[in-house]
Write a protein that holds these residues in place. Structure first.
Motif, PDB file in Angstrom:
ATOM      1  N   ASN A 137      27.817 103.567 188.132  1.00  0.00           N
ATOM      2  CA  ASN A 137      26.906 104.165 187.610  1.00  0.00           C
ATOM      3  C   ASN A 137      26.792 103.448 185.851  1.00  0.00           C
ATOM      4  O   ASN A 137      25.229 104.011 185.950  1.00  0.00           O
ATOM      5  CB  ASN A 137      27.123 105.967 187.345  1.00  0.00           C
ATOM      6  N   HIS A 138      27.450 103.782 184.797  1.00  0.00           N
ATOM      7  CA  HIS A 138      26.825 102.743 183.428  1.00  0.00           C
ATOM      8  C   HIS A 138      26.418 101.415 183.941  1.00  0.00           C
ATOM      9  O   HIS A 138      25.280 101.066 183.127  1.00  0.00           O
ATOM     10  CB  HIS A 138      28.038 102.755 182.776  1.00  0.00           C
ATOM     11  N   ALA A 139      26.834 100.889 185.258  1.00  0.00           N
ATOM     12  CA  ALA A 139      26.116  99.267 184.900  1.00  0.00           C
ATOM     13  C   ALA A 139      25.110  99.282 185.615  1.00  0.00           C
ATOM     14  O   ALA A 139      24.940  98.256 186.076  1.00  0.00           O
ATOM     15  CB  ALA A 139      28.019  98.551 184.833  1.00  0.00           C
ATOM     16  N   VAL A 140      24.961  99.807 186.836  1.00  0.00           N
ATOM     17  CA  VAL A 140      24.456  99.204 188.243  1.00  0.00           C
ATOM     18  C   VAL A 140      22.911  99.289 187.700  1.00  0.00           C
ATOM     19  O   VAL A 140      22.491  98.043 188.578  1.00  0.00           O
ATOM     20  CB  VAL A 140      24.720 101.018 188.984  1.00  0.00           C
ATOM     21  N   SER A 141      22.620  99.910 186.715  1.00  0.00           N
ATOM     22  CA  SER A 141      20.861  99.826 186.119  1.00  0.00           C
ATOM     23  C   SER A 141      20.523  98.131 186.021  1.00  0.00           C
ATOM     24  O   SER A 141      20.014  97.943 186.246  1.00  0.00           O
ATOM     25  CB  SER A 141      20.667 101.101 185.295  1.00  0.00           C
ATOM     26  N   PRO A 142      21.372  97.930 184.470  1.00  0.00           N
ATOM     27  CA  PRO A 142      21.681  96.681 184.358  1.00  0.00           C
ATOM     28  C   PRO A 142      21.738  95.573 185.408  1.00  0.00           C
ATOM     29  O   PRO A 142      21.198  94.559 185.096  1.00  0.00           O
ATOM     30  CB  PRO A 142      22.482  96.602 183.423  1.00  0.00           C
ATOM     31  N   VAL A 143      23.376  95.835 185.623  1.00  0.00           N
ATOM     32  CA  VAL A 143      22.956  95.165 186.898  1.00  0.00           C
ATOM     33  C   VAL A 143      21.424  94.817 188.302  1.00  0.00           C
ATOM     34  O   VAL A 143      20.820  93.862 188.642  1.00  0.00           O
ATOM     35  CB  VAL A 143      24.207  95.118 188.164  1.00  0.00           C
ATOM     36  N   SER A 144      20.923  95.635 188.833  1.00  0.00           N
ATOM     37  CA  SER A 144      20.531  96.264 189.767  1.00  0.00           C
ATOM     38  C   SER A 144      18.070  95.370 188.695  1.00  0.00           C
ATOM     39  O   SER A 144      17.641  95.246 189.828  1.00  0.00           O
ATOM     40  CB  SER A 144      20.123  97.533 190.541  1.00  0.00           C
ATOM     41  N   ALA A 145      18.786  94.923 187.533  1.00  0.00           N
ATOM     42  CA  ALA A 145      17.390  94.320 187.224  1.00  0.00           C
ATOM     43  C   ALA A 145      17.022  93.276 186.309  1.00  0.00           C
ATOM     44  O   ALA A 145      16.457  92.603 186.735  1.00  0.00           O
ATOM     45  CB  ALA A 145      17.697  95.427 185.557  1.00  0.00           C
ATOM     46  N   TYR A 146      18.489  92.245 187.442  1.00  0.00           N
ATOM     47  CA  TYR A 146      18.436  90.954 186.816  1.00  0.00           C
ATOM     48  C   TYR A 146      17.434  90.575 188.392  1.00  0.00           C
ATOM     49  O   TYR A 146      17.861  90.825 189.651  1.00  0.00           O
ATOM     50  CB  TYR A 146      19.643  90.150 187.163  1.00  0.00           C
ATOM     51  N   PRO A 147      16.485  89.627 188.201  1.00  0.00           N
ATOM     52  CA  PRO A 147      15.691  88.833 189.420  1.00  0.00           C
ATOM     53  C   PRO A 147      16.765  88.791 190.638  1.00  0.00           C
ATOM     54  O   PRO A 147      16.155  88.928 191.512  1.00  0.00           O
ATOM     55  CB  PRO A 147      14.944  88.283 188.410  1.00  0.00           C
ATOM     56  N   GLY A 148      17.837  87.950 190.449  1.00  0.00           N
ATOM     57  CA  GLY A 148      18.689  87.115 190.816  1.00  0.00           C
ATOM     58  C   GLY A 148      18.973  88.137 192.208  1.00  0.00           C
ATOM     59  O   GLY A 148      19.813  88.026 192.744  1.00  0.00           O
ATOM     60  N   VAL A 149      19.551  88.886 191.336  1.00  0.00           N
ATOM     61  CA  VAL A 149      20.752  90.505 192.041  1.00  0.00           C
ATOM     62  C   VAL A 149      19.492  90.438 193.306  1.00  0.00           C
ATOM     63  O   VAL A 149      19.637  91.042 194.106  1.00  0.00           O
ATOM     64  CB  VAL A 149      21.116  91.267 191.254  1.00  0.00           C
ATOM     65  N   ARG A 150      18.473  90.895 192.589  1.00  0.00           N
ATOM     66  CA  ARG A 150      17.270  91.901 193.794  1.00  0.00           C
ATOM     67  C   ARG A 150      17.536  90.606 194.900  1.00  0.00           C
ATOM     68  O   ARG A 150      16.737  91.370 195.717  1.00  0.00           O
ATOM     69  CB  ARG A 150      16.028  91.466 192.845  1.00  0.00           C
ATOM     70  N   ALA A 151      16.585  89.040 194.274  1.00  0.00           N
ATOM     71  CA  ALA A 151      16.137  88.388 195.573  1.00  0.00           C
ATOM     72  C   ALA A 151      16.962  88.284 196.218  1.00  0.00           C
ATOM     73  O   ALA A 151      16.860  87.885 197.884  1.00  0.00           O
ATOM     74  CB  ALA A 151      15.772  86.847 194.332  1.00  0.00           C
ATOM     75  N   ALA A 152      18.840  88.450 195.764  1.00  0.00           N
ATOM     76  CA  ALA A 152      19.140  88.207 196.540  1.00  0.00           C
ATOM     77  C   ALA A 152      19.443  89.694 198.068  1.00  0.00           C
ATOM     78  O   ALA A 152      20.201  89.599 199.291  1.00  0.00           O
ATOM     79  CB  ALA A 152      21.087  87.797 196.124  1.00  0.00           C
ATOM     80  N   LEU A 153      19.510  90.316 197.503  1.00  0.00           N
ATOM     81  CA  LEU A 153      19.938  91.957 197.706  1.00  0.00           C
ATOM     82  C   LEU A 153      18.768  92.455 198.556  1.00  0.00           C
ATOM     83  O   LEU A 153      18.948  92.598 200.048  1.00  0.00           O
ATOM     84  CB  LEU A 153      20.781  93.134 197.502  1.00  0.00           C
TER      85      LEU A 153
END
Ligand code: DC
Length: 242
Positions: free
Chosen positions: A100-116
């Motif tokens: 819960n704590h780390a997921v928002s920073p991870v989901s703010a990364y453009p490359g992560v969003r592009a892949a998913l």
């Protein structure tokens, strides 16, 4: 009666998206995809592999490479689906406070969003799907037939999350849950890529004082309206008039 084939449901944490999305998909016999699970799966994988959450390049590389599968429940332990990361069952692990704590920073990364997002769009293309998240109506499926945005006050959403945790038999402190939901709202709404917001053609439902049944009834009414031609997305209107 014609039915919307792609249905996007967005909204902040604990707004009821997952519950309503799952019930709606069941009612319509559609596939249900909770996209938050995918961001959680990448976050969980980064944590167990010791990848620092602030190492954007490493987390992005992981998002491109990790295999996430969302299946019908493989165990009858109250889960609505089974989540596998590279074959390992992480259905409950991805709900832990560390994730819960780390997921928002991870989901703010453009490359992560592009892949998913690319994976989500592929699944959306097949239709007969209810897809739930933060940016489904705005970015992932901008031409979705029906877009719904569920909202509720911060306090009500924190109370719901608190009750969920307690119901799972885990320890919880309401003030901490409130602070955690507030922090996630802030990150999800203010990130530069695909921030949380309703699409221009989404129907916004404030669920603060509504029961699950009442929200579901309203959503089903919107599905019926679509069938009667009373509601079309902007994309469809443009398509039909061209
Ligand atoms: O819905 P959830 O709480 O399981 O989502 C976890 C996180 O994933 C949330 O803080 C924001 C992110 N998320 C996102 O950025 N885009 C989505 N489509 C779904 C979730």
């Amino acid at each position: 009666m014609r039915r919307p084939s792609t249905i996007a449901i967005d909204g902040p944490a604990a707004s009821g998206k997952s519950t309503i999305g799952g019930l709606l998909a069941e009612r319509l016999g559609y596939l249900y995809l909770d996209t938050g699970v995918m961001y959680r799966a990448v976050t969980w994988a980064a944590l167990v592999r010791g990848i620092p959450i602030d190492d954007e390049a490493a987390v992005t590389a992981l998002a491109r490479q990790v295999k996430i599968e969302i299946l019908r429940p493989t165990v009858q332990d109250g889960r609505s689906y089974t989540v596998l990361v590279d074959g390992q069952d992480v259905t409950w692990e991805i709900r832990q406070p560390e994730v819960n704590h780390a997921v928002s920073p991870v989901s703010a990364y453009p490359g992560v969003r592009a892949a998913l997002s690319a994976q989500q769009r592929r699944m959306g293309r097949k239709g007969r799907i209810v897809m739930v998240g933060r940016d489904i109506g705005t970015v992932v499926l901008p031409r979705a037939d029906l877009k719904i945005y569920l909202d509720a006050t911060l306090e009500e959403r924190a109370a719901r999350r608190y009750r969920e945790v307690v119901a799972r038999g885990e320890q919880a402190d309401y003030e901490q849950v409130l602070a955690s939901v507030r922090r996630r709202d802030e990150i999800d709404s203010n990130r530069s890529v695909a921030p949380l917001r309703p699409a221009d053609d989404a129907v916004v439902i404030d669920t603060t004082t509504l029961t699950i049944e009442q929200v579901l009834d309203r959503v089903l009414a919107l599905v019926d309206d679509y069938g009667r031609g009373r509601r079309q997305s902007v994309a469809n209107r443009e398509e039909n008039s061209s």
